[in-house]
Scaffold this active site. Structure first.
Site, PDB file in Angstrom:
ATOM      1  CB  ILE A  89      -0.455   1.079  11.093  1.00 37.44           C
ATOM      2  CG1 ILE A  89      -1.370   0.096  11.053  1.00 37.44           C
ATOM      3  CG2 ILE A  89       0.017   1.711   9.758  1.00 37.44           C
ATOM      4  CD1 ILE A  89      -2.406   0.734  10.460  1.00 37.44           C
TER       5      ILE A  89
ATOM      6  CD  GLU B 158      -3.575  -2.972   7.767  1.00 39.12           C
ATOM      7  OE1 GLU B 158      -2.334  -2.998   7.351  1.00 39.12           O
ATOM      8  OE2 GLU B 158      -4.232  -2.300   7.662  1.00 39.12           O
TER       9      GLU B 158
ATOM     10  CG  HIS C 155      -5.912   1.177   5.569  1.00 36.33           C
ATOM     11  ND1 HIS C 155      -5.161   2.258   6.507  1.00 36.33           N
ATOM     12  CD2 HIS C 155      -4.918   0.200   5.438  1.00 36.33           C
ATOM     13  CE1 HIS C 155      -4.225   1.824   6.796  1.00 36.33           C
ATOM     14  NE2 HIS C 155      -3.580   0.920   6.185  1.00 36.33           N
TER      15      HIS C 155
ATOM     16  CG  ASN D 124      -1.791   1.397   1.243  1.00 38.01           C
ATOM     17  OD1 ASN D 124      -1.822   1.910   0.359  1.00 38.01           O
ATOM     18  ND2 ASN D 124      -2.518   1.276   2.578  1.00 38.01           N
TER      19      ASN D 124
END
EC number: 5.3.1.1
Length: 215
Positions: A138, A133, A85, A6
């Site tokens: 992250i 996630e 996301h 990404n």
């Protein structure tokens, strides 16, 4: 093992990364895809790499200024799309509508979620895959597979209880080949990563190191 890079809105050269990803995929036999900004989908697709959208909007053709139409990203060369996301959260109804939009455009889908409970809810909507996630990891370089492996195994179990056909990927902090191996050992069928490649001085070298254990 599926590797989806990404590019977010990082100041990288999307064509350079895509070309490197296409070459590494060809050389290694590993499935590698790139998700650029919507405006770069066409250029990235022309490199031959598998190309994904970072998002599609939950609407059809019509008066929807500023939306990312599923049919438009498919026409530009996208083969799949991320949804929900952690940096672009959607309401559950909008995830469902975006999945419908992706299906209309024949796009493969991955719905992201923060934790196993959310993974179960996302799997119930019928995407091709879900990705766990934890947002706090992250961009840290600390992979979820080592920071909290129980999250990955619990996510795999949560998805399996709902729909055994939904694949489970993991993301957050993925950057090395060891991270890929650990994710696979925990039951994941792929990984999402971003800064480990998009911010690398040499994206090709970063990708080669990433897939080396899978050769």
């Amino acid at each position: 093992m599926f590797v989806l890079v990404n590019l977010k809105a990082y100041p990288c050269d999307p064509v350079e990364v895509a070309t490197a990803a296409a070459d590494v995929a060809d050389d290694s036999g590993v499935r590698v895809a790139v998700a650029p900004q919507a405006a770069h989908i066409d250029a990235v697709s022309e490199t031959g790499v598998e190309t994904w959208a970072q998002h599609v909007s939950p609407n059809e053709h019509g008066s929807h200024t500023g939306s990312t139409l599923a049919e438009a990203v498919a026409d530009a060369g996208a083969e799949g799309t991320l949804l929900n996301h952690s940096e672009n959260r959607l309401k559950l109804a909008d995830i469902d509508a975006s999945l419908d939009a992706a299906e209309r455009a024949d796009l493969e889908t991955i719905v992201c979620a923060n934790n196993p409970a959310q993974i179960g809810a996302a799997a119930a909507l019928g995407p091709d895959a879900v990705a766990v996630e934890p947002p706090e990891l992250i961009g840290t370089g600390t992979p979820v597979s080592s920071a909290d492996p129980d999250i990955v195994t619990a996510a795999v179990d949560a998805a399996a209880r709902v729909d055994g056909d939904v694949d489970v990927l993991c993301g957050a902090g993925i950057s090395t080949g060891d991270d890929l191996v650990a994710a696979s050992d925990l039951g994941s069928t792929g990984v999402l990563l971003a800064s480990g490649v998009a911010k690398a001085d040499d994206p090709r070298a970063a990708l080669e190191d990433l897939v080396e254990p899978l050769r």
